[in-house]
Scaffold this active site. Structure first.
Site, PDB file in Angstrom:
ATOM      1  N   GLY A 432      17.592 -26.517  -7.937  1.00 16.30           N
ATOM      2  CA  GLY A 432      16.941 -27.678  -8.085  1.00 16.30           C
ATOM      3  C   GLY A 432      16.723 -28.213  -9.487  1.00 16.30           C
ATOM      4  N   CYS A 516       0.768 -22.667 -15.500  1.00 15.00           N
ATOM      5  CA  CYS A 516      -0.445 -23.348 -14.848  1.00 15.00           C
ATOM      6  C   CYS A 516       0.140 -24.433 -13.865  1.00 15.00           C
ATOM      7  CB  CYS A 516      -1.335 -23.699 -15.978  1.00 15.00           C
ATOM      8  SG  CYS A 516      -2.085 -22.565 -17.130  1.00 15.00           S
ATOM      9  N   HIS A 694      12.716 -16.095 -13.803  1.00 14.86           N
ATOM     10  CA  HIS A 694      11.275 -15.755 -14.722  1.00 14.86           C
ATOM     11  C   HIS A 694      11.565 -14.895 -15.889  1.00 14.86           C
ATOM     12  CE1 HIS A 694      10.264 -16.557 -10.205  1.00 14.86           C
ATOM     13  NE2 HIS A 694       9.417 -17.059 -10.870  1.00 14.86           N
TER      14      HIS A 694
END
Length: 753
Positions: A432, A516, A694
């Site tokens: 996405g 965050c 990641h």
């Protein structure tokens, strides 16, 4: 018996995300290690002082982490996977970063450790890896150094340590299989050494976290607690600390342990405090977790006082946050844009410290006037018109079984979709989002601050969407996405366009490492005043003949990744969101969007911690997804995406979602997760993630091909899709292009056989 207060931990990142900025600067080579370490020291000193000023008696030390506290514990124990070890056997902060990210400013890149959710929160931890015959030794003395720092500053210190049984429970065996619990006797000497060092420093109490004690543990694991704590007793007082659920089911195990105190979560657990008091040894201290550490609502302190007052004076008592305040934003006082009435309903970490001070003082003095004054706004909220929307409540009450059923079964839909899209074998797509470049972030920020008018903003976003389409066509992807340049966060974006949510300016909480999030806050009934994603999806589709996916975040994920209301059930919130997004699916379809992805990465993490509570949750979670999707026609292909998941124990529910295609995160677990789909004989299409987004490392064509061939042994190739593990928002364009080019090449190689 004077009552004290304490917190179980405090947010690490800093009010302005100073830790995140320092980490990312260091990783990029723009600052030195010493500069990074200085930021950490400054943040710790500030946070201890802030808690002290807010009235906290015992300050947590050891709750700070450079990446994650479970990873810190791994280093403490010398548990460093061989691929991440320094050649000379030493351990430094880059060792820690290599385990978390796969690379660091020094050392060789290697596959990052697996990452998964911390119990049922939105925080992630790095999964410890265990091998047969593993050795442990005290290697990383961060905890001791931070205790020395806090003592030098004159603080009343309570060190925080993740307990040995929970640590082993959270890990995974690598290579030859064995019972990881057998390592308990090997790690206990390191814990003994740490406790001895703390005793030398004059520490009285150590908070030893064993949240696994709220789970339905196998008997062998419950039995392990007694010998473990027999080995740890005697050097300091141990506060056995649990959270996220109650302890009553495991209380017999707990009360047999040689500890001096017990912390219980009285917010999320159903433990009766008077019954607990009766069953605990009379000389134990009870730490009552009365203030919710993982939500943002102001506490009704009059209720909290009533909950605990019957045992005041009958045993040693502390009042505390339910869990670490890590899961809460830092300071409400800096929120200048919140409406005054709404703001009066909230309390962030520092305000929660103040609540603990008020509660302690009232319990010690018997004077509750300050509690009544503090609680007045949250009591007034119950009658606010901003909370209740009769139209939403009426629509929710009118839902029938038909509202959660697609018109036809998957086989019929799949035929219609094949005829419409004519995709090749091994179709390629992404999840996405594309890289959120500095230009994109600046564009959004300038618009948000009023430095850019709407027309120029829209022109800028359109350019970035166009670039994403051009890049994907150049790479040869089969199903495209618009890249989500207009979205700051997959949940926040939807919350901003739905009634019933409010947002903060600085309400950041840590998700993992330097990541965050700023969760929306659900303050009332939820509805959709206007279409949210249709305009940009339609524009992206106008730029290409290939299908472009509409991208929605699913109702359960929006719920799980927001701060929810506490006055209605989670089921009610999820179904309100589902009805709002159902209208979005219908509008996307009407705009010509033929593939719509409804992301539910949080479905599994929302599971209650006790398996006996799962069925009820899964029933309404699946129903919410189906309400959202069921309005789609047969030839509209519904995708869903899930990450950080183990599926084998919820496969019935995954299948019950009835998505046409599911994409899952599998690369870090080496396609392990596909076993569940194979054993279940999952009937629909699957896109197992072929590389870990990641990590900045670029996977080779051969690596991806090997993973896909492995997948094809479990799932028929005609039902496999090819995609990354997750969205590409946090990556840069160079590695994104390189990784996707290799992914497309691997798919093309497999098509040629």
């Amino acid at each position: 018996m004077t009552i004290l207060n304490h917190t179980l931990g405090f947010p690490r990142v800093g009010l302005r995300r100073e830790l995140k900025k320092a980490q990312e600067s260091y990783w990029a080579g723009n600052s030195t290690r010493e500069e990074l370490l200085t930021v950490g020291r400054e943040l710790r000193a500030r946070h201890w002082d802030q808690q002290k000023q807010a009235g906290i008696d015992l300050l947590p030390v050891g709750d700070f982490a450079w990446y994650d506290h479970v990873l810190t514990t791994s280093l403490l124990l010398g548990n460093v996977p061989p691929r991440h070890q320094n050649k000379d056997g030493s351990v430094d902060i880059d060792t820690l970063f290599r385990i978390g990210r796969g690379r660091a400013p020094t050392g060789e890149p290697a596959a990052a450790a697996e990452m998964t959710k911390w119990f049922n929160t939105n925080y992630h931890y790095m999964v410890p890896e265990f091998v047969k015959g593993q050795q442990f030794k005290l290697t990383w003395t961060q905890l001791l150094e931070e205790v020395d720092e806090a003592l030098a500053l004159g603080h009343n210190v309570k060190p925080v340590l993740l307990g040995p049984v929970t640590y082993l429970w959270l890990g995974k065996v690598k290579g030859e299989q064995f019972d990881r619990l057998s390592l308990l006797n090997d790690i206990l000497p390191v814990y003994q050494q740490v406790l001895a060092e703390l005793a030398k420093r004059g520490i009285e109490w150590v908070q030893i976290d064993e949240p696994a004690l709220v789970l339905e543990l196998p008997q062998a694991w419950l039995d392990a607690y007694k010998p473990a704590y027999d080995a740890l007793q005697g050097q300091v007082k141990l506060l056995l600390t649990t959270y996220f659920e109650g302890v009553t089911p495991n209380l017999d195990t707990i009360t047999a342990l040689p500890v001096q105190g017990l912390h219980v979560d009285l917010v999320h657990g159903k433990d009766d405090v008077v019954e607990l008091h009766k069953r605990l040894p009379s000389d134990w201290l009870l730490s009552a977790g009365l203030i919710n550490g993982r939500n943002v609502w102001r506490a009704d302190l009059t209720e909290k006082y009533a909950q605990i007052k019957d045992i005041v004076g009958k045993r040693d008592l502390w009042v505390a946050s339910s869990c670490s305040l890590l899961h809460s934003p830092i300071d409400l006082s800096v929120e200048t844009r919140l409406d005054a009435e709404v703001k009066s309903w909230f309390a962030f970490a520092l305000q929660k410290c103040h609540e603990l001070a008020l509660l302690r003082d009232a319990l010690n003095s018997g004077d509750t006037a300050a509690l009544a004054e503090w609680s007045a706004p949250i009591q007034a909220r119950r009658h606010s018109t901003r909370v209740h929307n009769p139209a939403v409540e009426k629509r929710l009450a009118a839902i029938t079984a038909q509202d959660s059923q697609r018109a036809n079964v998957y086989e019929v839909r799949a035929e219609a979709q094949r005829a419409r899209f004519k995709l090749p074998a091994w179709p390629t797509t992404t999840i996405g989002s594309f890289p959120q470049t500095t230009e994109i972030r600046t564009l959004r920020l300038d618009f948000k601050k009023g430095n850019l008018d709407a027309n120029n903003y829209r022109t800028g976003i359109a350019e970035h969407i166009k670039q994403a389409i051009v890049e994907q066509e150049r790479l040869g992807l089969d199903v495209l996405v618009h890249g989500e340049a207009e979205r700051n966060d997959m949940v926040e974006y939807f919350g901003e366009h739905l009634d019933g949510f409010v947002f903060t300016q600085n309400g950041w909480v840590q998700s993992y490492g330097s990541r965050c999030v700023k969760p929306p806050i659900v303050i009332g009934d939820i509805s959709r005043p206007a279409p949210i994603t249709v305009e940009w999806a339609k524009y992206a589709q106008s730029l290409t003949d290939k299908p472009v996916k509409g991208m929605l975040t699913g109702p359960v994920t929006i719920l799980c990744w927001s701060f929810p209301r506490e006055d209605v059930s989670r089921e009610t919130i999820a179904k309100q969101i589902a009805l709002a997004l159902r209208d979005e699916v219908a509008d996307l379809e009407a705009a010509g969007i033929g593939i719509i992805q409804i992301d539910e990465p949080a479905l599994r993490e929302g599971l209650p911690l006790r398996r006996s509570d799962w069925d009820a949750y899964l029933q309404w979670g699946v129903e919410a997804f189906r309400i959202n999707a069921a309005v789609a026609k047969d030839d509209t292909q519904i995708h869903t995406h899930m990450c950080y998941c183990e599926f084998n124990d919820i496969m019935d529910s995954i299948a019950a979602l009835d998505a046409d295609v599911i994409t899952i995160e599998t690369s870090r677990s080496d396609m392990e997760l596909l076993e569940s789909f194979e054993e279940f004989d999952y009937p629909n299409e699957i896109g197992p993630g072929v590389y870990d987004i990641h990590s900045p490392n670029v996977p080779s064509v051969e690596w991806i091909e090997a993973l896909l061939k492995k997948a094809a042994k479990r799932i028929p190739a005609e039902r496999l899709w090819v995609n990354p593990d997750c969205g590409l928002k946090t990556r840069g364009w160079p590695e994104t292009r390189a990784a996707l080019a290799n992914m497309v090449q691997a798919a093309q190689n497999l098509r040629r056989g």
